[in-house]
Design an enzyme around this catalytic site. Sequence first.
Site, mmCIF file in Angstrom:
data_model
loop_
_atom_site.group_PDB
_atom_site.id
_atom_site.type_symbol
_atom_site.label_atom_id
_atom_site.label_comp_id
_atom_site.label_asym_id
_atom_site.label_seq_id
_atom_site.Cartn_x
_atom_site.Cartn_y
_atom_site.Cartn_z
ATOM 1 N N TRP A 156 -6.675 2.068 -2.804
ATOM 2 C CA TRP A 156 -6.749 3.115 -3.966
ATOM 3 C C TRP A 156 -5.646 2.871 -4.863
ATOM 4 O O TRP A 156 -5.835 3.506 -5.909
ATOM 5 C CB TRP A 156 -6.314 4.430 -3.173
ATOM 6 N N ASN A 157 -4.734 1.877 -4.913
ATOM 7 C CA ASN A 157 -3.675 1.754 -5.822
ATOM 8 C C ASN A 157 -4.052 1.178 -6.983
ATOM 9 O O ASN A 157 -3.680 1.679 -8.087
ATOM 10 C CB ASN A 157 -2.567 1.226 -5.251
ATOM 11 N N PRO A 181 -14.915 0.763 -0.900
ATOM 12 C CA PRO A 181 -13.597 1.341 -1.625
ATOM 13 C C PRO A 181 -12.798 2.255 -1.043
ATOM 14 O O PRO A 181 -13.618 2.933 -0.076
ATOM 15 C CB PRO A 181 -14.234 1.555 -2.926
ATOM 16 N N GLY A 231 -4.491 -4.444 1.657
ATOM 17 C CA GLY A 231 -4.043 -2.901 1.911
ATOM 18 C C GLY A 231 -2.769 -3.441 2.754
ATOM 19 O O GLY A 231 -2.003 -4.351 2.510
ATOM 20 N N SER A 232 -2.399 -2.839 3.857
ATOM 21 C CA SER A 232 -0.940 -2.931 4.448
ATOM 22 C C SER A 232 -0.956 -3.879 5.382
ATOM 23 O O SER A 232 -2.184 -4.155 5.721
ATOM 24 C CB SER A 232 -0.601 -1.802 5.123
ATOM 25 N N GLU A 253 -4.708 -9.596 1.591
ATOM 26 C CA GLU A 253 -3.692 -9.529 0.648
ATOM 27 C C GLU A 253 -2.994 -8.147 1.092
ATOM 28 O O GLU A 253 -3.283 -7.226 0.882
ATOM 29 C CB GLU A 253 -4.574 -9.377 -0.589
ATOM 30 N N LEU A 254 -1.567 -8.342 1.567
ATOM 31 C CA LEU A 254 -1.048 -7.288 2.168
ATOM 32 C C LEU A 254 0.285 -6.875 1.450
ATOM 33 O O LEU A 254 0.369 -7.056 0.308
ATOM 34 C CB LEU A 254 -0.901 -7.532 3.568
ATOM 35 N N CYS A 287 1.302 -3.494 -4.994
ATOM 36 C CA CYS A 287 1.908 -4.669 -3.811
ATOM 37 C C CYS A 287 3.047 -5.578 -4.591
ATOM 38 O O CYS A 287 3.897 -6.183 -3.909
ATOM 39 C CB CYS A 287 0.696 -5.355 -3.243
ATOM 40 N N GLU A 385 9.010 -1.550 2.965
ATOM 41 C CA GLU A 385 8.244 -1.346 1.823
ATOM 42 C C GLU A 385 8.125 0.022 1.592
ATOM 43 O O GLU A 385 7.652 0.820 2.439
ATOM 44 C CB GLU A 385 6.752 -2.010 1.949
HETATM 45 P P1 NAD Z 1 -3.668 1.097 4.516
HETATM 46 O O1 NAD Z 1 -3.766 -0.270 5.177
HETATM 47 O O2 NAD Z 1 -3.560 2.255 5.130
HETATM 48 O O3 NAD Z 1 -4.883 1.299 3.781
HETATM 49 C C1 NAD Z 1 -5.481 0.528 2.869
HETATM 50 C C2 NAD Z 1 -6.720 0.588 3.079
HETATM 51 O O4 NAD Z 1 -7.284 -0.068 4.061
HETATM 52 C C3 NAD Z 1 -7.581 1.990 2.539
HETATM 53 O O5 NAD Z 1 -8.445 1.929 1.868
HETATM 54 C C4 NAD Z 1 -7.989 2.114 4.141
HETATM 55 O O6 NAD Z 1 -8.994 3.285 4.022
HETATM 56 C C5 NAD Z 1 -8.134 0.772 4.561
HETATM 57 N N1 NAD Z 1 -8.216 0.750 6.060
HETATM 58 C C6 NAD Z 1 -7.522 1.231 7.012
HETATM 59 N N2 NAD Z 1 -7.588 1.068 8.069
HETATM 60 C C7 NAD Z 1 -8.719 0.133 8.115
HETATM 61 C C8 NAD Z 1 -9.368 -0.361 9.199
HETATM 62 N N3 NAD Z 1 -9.282 -0.197 10.601
HETATM 63 N N4 NAD Z 1 -10.473 -1.228 8.703
HETATM 64 C C9 NAD Z 1 -10.859 -1.357 7.390
HETATM 65 N N5 NAD Z 1 -10.140 -0.792 6.462
HETATM 66 C C10 NAD Z 1 -9.018 0.075 6.726
HETATM 67 O O7 NAD Z 1 -2.366 0.908 3.354
HETATM 68 P P2 NAD Z 1 -1.946 1.837 2.317
HETATM 69 O O8 NAD Z 1 -0.812 2.458 2.722
HETATM 70 O O9 NAD Z 1 -2.932 2.928 1.825
HETATM 71 O O10 NAD Z 1 -2.091 0.941 1.076
HETATM 72 C C11 NAD Z 1 -0.933 0.470 0.702
HETATM 73 C C12 NAD Z 1 -0.419 -0.849 1.176
HETATM 74 O O11 NAD Z 1 -1.582 -1.631 0.675
HETATM 75 C C13 NAD Z 1 0.915 -1.558 1.061
HETATM 76 O O12 NAD Z 1 1.542 -2.048 2.035
HETATM 77 C C14 NAD Z 1 0.694 -2.264 -0.204
HETATM 78 O O13 NAD Z 1 1.556 -3.102 -0.501
HETATM 79 C C15 NAD Z 1 -0.898 -3.100 0.315
HETATM 80 N N6 NAD Z 1 -1.324 -3.546 -1.002
HETATM 81 C C16 NAD Z 1 -1.251 -4.909 -1.102
HETATM 82 C C17 NAD Z 1 -1.899 -5.480 -2.110
HETATM 83 C C18 NAD Z 1 -2.147 -7.122 -2.247
HETATM 84 O O14 NAD Z 1 -2.760 -7.629 -3.220
HETATM 85 N N7 NAD Z 1 -1.262 -7.875 -1.458
HETATM 86 C C19 NAD Z 1 -2.534 -4.663 -3.078
HETATM 87 C C20 NAD Z 1 -2.420 -3.313 -2.959
HETATM 88 C C21 NAD Z 1 -1.929 -2.744 -1.722
#
Ligand code: NAD
Length: 516
Positions: A156-157, A181, A231-232, A253-254, A287, A385
Amino acid sequence: MTSAALPADLVKPLLERATAGGAPSVEVFAPATGAKIADLPQSSTDDIERAFSTARTAQAQWAARPVRERVAVLRKLHDIVLGEQETILDIVQTETGKARAHAFDEVGDVAVNARYYASVASKLLSTRRPRGVLPVLTRVDVRQRPKGVVAVISPWNYPLALAVSDALPALVAGNAVVARPDNQTALTALWAIDAAERAGLPRGLWQAVLGRGRDIGGEVIARADYVDYTGSSATGRTIAQQAGERLIGYSLELGGKNPLLVLADADVPRAAKIAIRACFASAGQLCESMERIYVHDSVYDRFVAEFTAHTKNIELGGALDYSAGMGSLTFQRQLDTVRQHVDDAVAKGATVLAGGKHRPDLGPYFYEPTVLADVTAEMTVYREETFGPVVSVYRVASDDAAVAAANDTAYGLNASVWTKDAARGRAVAARINAGSVNVNEGFIAAWGSSDAPSGGLGISGTGRRHGPEGLLKYLDTQTIAQQRVLPIAPLPGMSEELWAKTMTLYFGVMKTLRQK
Ligand code: NAD
């Protein structure tokens, strides 16, 4: 104008583009104001199945189309995104709460990547003719085959950049995409799909399914031929396990805990100014953003004074224009994490040099850009983080100490080095364990250079976006080798022993001639 829910005549047709409705809808609210944006339909297993089968049918026809026709869609989409930027900026801002300048970074990202992949696709997708085992007698073609249907699971960011810029190389390579998304920012992705279809993308090729990741992520991965996830790190592990179970490829990409190094000979005023954007873009929900600043002792006081002064001058706001320097956080849970990290640090002896306060007077999730000093390893913010507008400054005695501190992390996404000596900056950069390092910039120099790969080391991920790698990951190579005239075997009447001797001679000659 204050950010409010988006007009119904914009939202309704976008919602109809989602392959969803089989599961109960969820309400989505604008972070900056709390106003309701939409009742978002959610996808059932049947919806997901339908999205994949439609995408699979569309993919077969799309892959047969000449590359130049696929490229034309990217070029047109580039123009639509720039031309209709006011609409998409409003949507991104409303869904995320970020400042317009930071939303514009996403528009720029899509334009740059659309242009880049449009210009390199034809070369990257062309069939290669490497030398065969026996030159002339063995003809080899290495073909590039699209994976099929790629799942792009995006957060979402940075909802426009992360949903679109990873989908474009997949599409131009001849794949279909099923996007998942984040619910919070689904309209941004749906707008992009609509724009791509107006740019000539066949309907059905780029589908969106909607739902919480933990509810539908498994169903999506179960049907995909490749998974692109952002995501994370914690969720990245789950994705990798699910993809591994099916033996399909993935890129992750975490997260990051990115360091910025101010060396003794840095241009301090410039470093202090640019570091603001590097730390507080999208309220630090980026990120690539900087959460740790290591400053050489000799310039520490000057840097910290200037950086803190700039931080205090950042104007917070949620207006749908360029007036604010920083917007809101996106969720309650982001606000909770930021408060926990700052409160824990302060309780354990950290000093707040700027910010440090929740600002409910501006909107539910606004939090001031915050600079901490005297941070120690016992504090959560030291290693974890935050993913918010919080940065810690540390005094260091040498370049070696700065590099050692920068590398004291399990993450390895992005870093920044400041010095007037560019060669020294590049040398220090090479010693930092990060997928990208910016010299005299925070993140945009590396991120925006779309011919260069971007991605993480360590728990920051695996695989790359941008550059040739960002497209090649969506392809499988196929080697077709044709043997001509003579077989790779003893000629009629030739003994195996003479064949072995002949080949031994041949191998020696090839090495002497330095042939591949
Ligand atoms: P999160 O992992 O909880 O969620 C991120 C996304 O993953 C959400 O849209 C969520 O719905 C989805 N998700 C969660 N569980 C899932 C599953 N089991 N299967 C599929 N999708 C699932 O992370 P967050 O806290 O919402 O987002 C922030 C994190 O994302 C931070 O750690 C940040 O650094 C990272 N991030 C990394 C990048 C990059 O390019 N490296 C870019 C943006 C965000």
